[in-house]
Scaffold this motif. Structure first.
Motif, short mmCIF file in Angstrom:
data_model
loop_
_atom_site.label_atom_id
_atom_site.label_comp_id
_atom_site.label_asym_id
_atom_site.label_seq_id
_atom_site.Cartn_x
_atom_site.Cartn_y
_atom_site.Cartn_z
N ILE A 168 33.75 1.29 16.47
CA ILE A 168 33.33 -0.05 16.88
C ILE A 168 33.78 -0.27 18.32
N ALA A 169 32.81 -0.47 19.19
CA ALA A 169 33.11 -0.63 20.62
C ALA A 169 33.39 -2.10 20.91
N PHE A 179 39.81 6.31 23.25
CA PHE A 179 39.76 6.48 21.79
C PHE A 179 38.50 7.17 21.30
N LEU A 180 37.45 7.10 22.10
CA LEU A 180 36.15 7.57 21.62
C LEU A 180 36.09 9.09 21.52
N ILE A 187 28.99 1.33 17.10
CA ILE A 187 28.44 0.01 16.82
C ILE A 187 28.98 -0.95 17.88
N THR A 188 28.09 -1.65 18.55
CA THR A 188 28.49 -2.60 19.59
C THR A 188 27.46 -3.71 19.69
N GLY A 189 27.78 -4.72 20.49
CA GLY A 189 26.85 -5.82 20.69
C GLY A 189 26.21 -5.73 22.06
N ASP A 190 26.15 -6.89 22.75
CA ASP A 190 25.49 -6.93 24.06
C ASP A 190 26.47 -6.58 25.19
N ARG A 191 27.19 -5.49 25.00
CA ARG A 191 28.14 -5.00 26.01
C ARG A 191 27.48 -3.85 26.75
N THR A 192 26.98 -4.12 27.94
CA THR A 192 26.19 -3.13 28.67
C THR A 192 27.01 -1.89 29.00
N GLU A 193 28.26 -2.06 29.45
CA GLU A 193 29.09 -0.91 29.79
C GLU A 193 29.38 -0.05 28.56
N ALA A 194 29.65 -0.72 27.46
CA ALA A 194 29.91 0.02 26.21
C ALA A 194 28.64 0.77 25.78
N GLN A 195 27.47 0.14 25.95
CA GLN A 195 26.21 0.80 25.59
C GLN A 195 25.99 2.06 26.43
N LYS A 196 26.34 1.98 27.73
CA LYS A 196 26.17 3.14 28.62
C LYS A 196 27.06 4.30 28.19
#
Length: 545
Positions: A168-169, A179-180, A187-196
């Protein structure tokens, strides 16, 4: 044949004679005609030559053969089970069980055999998110995941199988990178950096809340052919749905205790006494296909098979396993014996020459016209048991019912009776071991066991030439069953008498009861035709009954 618990079996005694077979057919037909469709005729042994003659004559099938009435797993198991394939998602199986109010799902391998079972409790634990730490690494079908999450696939192969550790990001990018693990399901929401970050290293990206994805992120994911899913709901719901997208085989019991349909319920109870399981699959031993399931409540709530006893009421004469059965009625014309019941039952016991007479009386009392072929069989039974009205057991009621039945089936009683008795005389050619068991009844008298067989023959002289082999088999039966005495009656209707052969420890005592000196050759008793009225009472007195 599948035997159902609601079925009521109308069954006669072991070594069934003509009255036993035909009365079972008649009473079952009567009950069905009166609106009880689950009554069926049964027998506890081989149909004799007389009865076979009547069945052929009137176009009737023999009653169902019941070797025993011990309760088997197949009598109490549930068969309306939910069956699902190994790869069915947990969420789907859970909801299907809720819709059907089921307690168990059977998991089937591709060949249809048992793969395992899963109960409501197993699924509830998974549904509530009770996932052990070592289960954070998951594997599931992308198509199944989309269906469970009600999500939309933006890129990737819908037929792909995805596996990886759930991540979970919900942290800052630098912390997330620490950690990744590569190949994770993020799984993440509208976090653009996490999505990248996810698009560059993950095996699958799930974006919650139907949030928009950055075009650059989608381009990177598409280049890697990495699945990207946009789904409604928050992160908590996404995590739950990912877990519930797993195949049900992940949470099933792969090695349940199983039983076969033919297993005795008494044996199952012994084997499961220490077990804590609430349900056990029932599997056909050869095919390994699931036949049903046995629930713990079924083990102790069973009352046995439902029976109506005709033409007997003694345990020694009854079908094997009678102590486990539920006796509903007894229709008989013999002495009252030692059958015990768990509650009150309807008993119709009358001093007439045949049980078929009583069955016919009951039909007339209910103003029910039995079918013509059943009337013919019942007429034959009365003629057999009364030796065509010549036995001392024959009553006016037997004659009255016989004449009524003759009118219904269009038969002449005397003619039918002697044709039937001639057919029955074929018993003379049976091997000695079968001959003595042909119409054998066993009695418990004064702490002793006695057995009396009877064969109606045209001429005893042929049988008596086989006396030595017959006595040898009688001796063997006496020893194997621990009998105090065994008597064989060879009854000649035309001479109106019976030749007795006697063996066993109390043979001299029994001979004396008939005012005879024991003789291995046996002796002839003029006027003696009835086992019930002329033999058993004297044996009872002699043995102290």
């Amino acid at each position: 044949m599948r035997i159902l618990r609601q079925t009521v079996y109308v069954v006669g005694h072991k070594n069934p004679d003509t009255d036993s077979v035909c009365s079972a057919l008649g009473y079952a037909a009567l009950k069905r005609g009166l609106g009880f469709p689950d009554y069926f005729a049964a027998r506890a042994g081989v149909v004799g030559t007389e009865a076979r003659f009547l069945l052929r004559r009137f176009g009737l099938d023999a009653p169902l053969y019941l070797p025993d009435v011990k309760t088997k797993v197949q009598d109490v198991m549930k068969t309306d089970l939910l069956s699902v394939p190994m790869d069915a998602p947990i969420k789907q199986v859970y909801h299907r069980l809720q819709e059907t109010h089921g307690k168990l799902a059977v998991i089937q391998r591709p060949d249809g055999s048992l793969g395992g079972i899963v109960t409501n409790s197993d699924l509830a634990m998974a549904f509530m998110g009770a996932v052990e730490s070592d289960q954070h690494y998951l594997r599931f079908s992308l198509r199944t995941l989309l269906d469970v999450m009600q999500g939309t696939l933006l890129c990737g192969d819908i037929d792909a199988v995805v596996s990886g550790q759930i991540f979970i990001a919900a942290m800052s990018p630098p912390t997330m990178k620490r950690f990744l693990q590569p190949g994770a399901i993020i799984i993440t929401g509208d976090r653009t950096e996490a999505q990248k970050i996810a698009a560059e290293v993950s095996a699958c990206l799930i974006i919650t809340g139907n949030a928009k994805i950055d075009p650059e992120v989608l381009a990177i994911a598409s280049q890697r052919n990495m699945p990207v899913i946009v789904a409604p709901g928050d992160t908590y719901m996404a995590v739950r749905n990912v877990g519930l997208s797993r195949a049900v085989s992940d949470v099933m019991n792969q090695e349940p205790i199983v039983f076969a349909p033919e297993d005795l319920l008494s044996d199952v109870i012994k084997q499961t006494r220490e077990a804590r399981h609430r349900v056990y699959p029932v599997v056909n031993e050869k095919s390994r296909m699931v036949a049903g399931a046995l629930f713990r409540d079924d083990l102790f709530g069973n009352s046995g098979r439902n029976l109506v006893l005709v033409d007997h009421n003694e345990k020694s004469q009854a079908v094997a396993g009678i102590e486990e059965a539920k006796i509903l009625e007894i229709i008989d014309h013999h002495r009252l014996g030692d059958i015990q019941t768990s509650g009150p039952v309807l008993v119709r016991n009358e001093p007439v020459g045949s049980t078929a007479t009583i069955v016919t009386k009951i039909a007339r009392e209910n103003a029910y016209d039995l079918p013509g072929e059943i009337c013919g069989a019942l007429l034959g039974a009365i003629l057999s048991d009364t030796l065509v009205f010549r036995s001392p057991t024959c009553t006016d009621m037997d004659r009255e019912m016989a004449n009524y039945l003759a009118g219904r089936c269009g038969e002449d009683p005397e003619k039918l009776g002697f044709e039937m008795l001639r057919a029955g005389s074929e018993v003379e050619s049976l091997p000695a071991d079968q001959l003595i068991r042909y119409n054998l009844k066993e009695y418990h008298i004064g702490g002793n066991r006695a057995a009396v067989g009877q064969c109606e023959v045209v001429d005893t002289s042929r049988l008596l030439t086989r006396k030595d082999e017959i006595l040898t088999e009688m001796d063997a039966l006496c020893q194997s069953r621990d009998l105090a005495v065994m008597i064989m009656m060879f009854t000649e209707i035309m001479r109106r008498g019976t030749h007795l052969l006697i063996t066993g420890p109390e043979r001299a005592l029994i001979a004396a009861a008939f005012k005879q000196k024991f003789d291995p050759e046996g002796f002839f008793l003029p006027g003696v035709l009835s086992r019930k009225m002329q033999i058993i009472p004297k044996v009872t007195v002699a043995l102290g009954g």
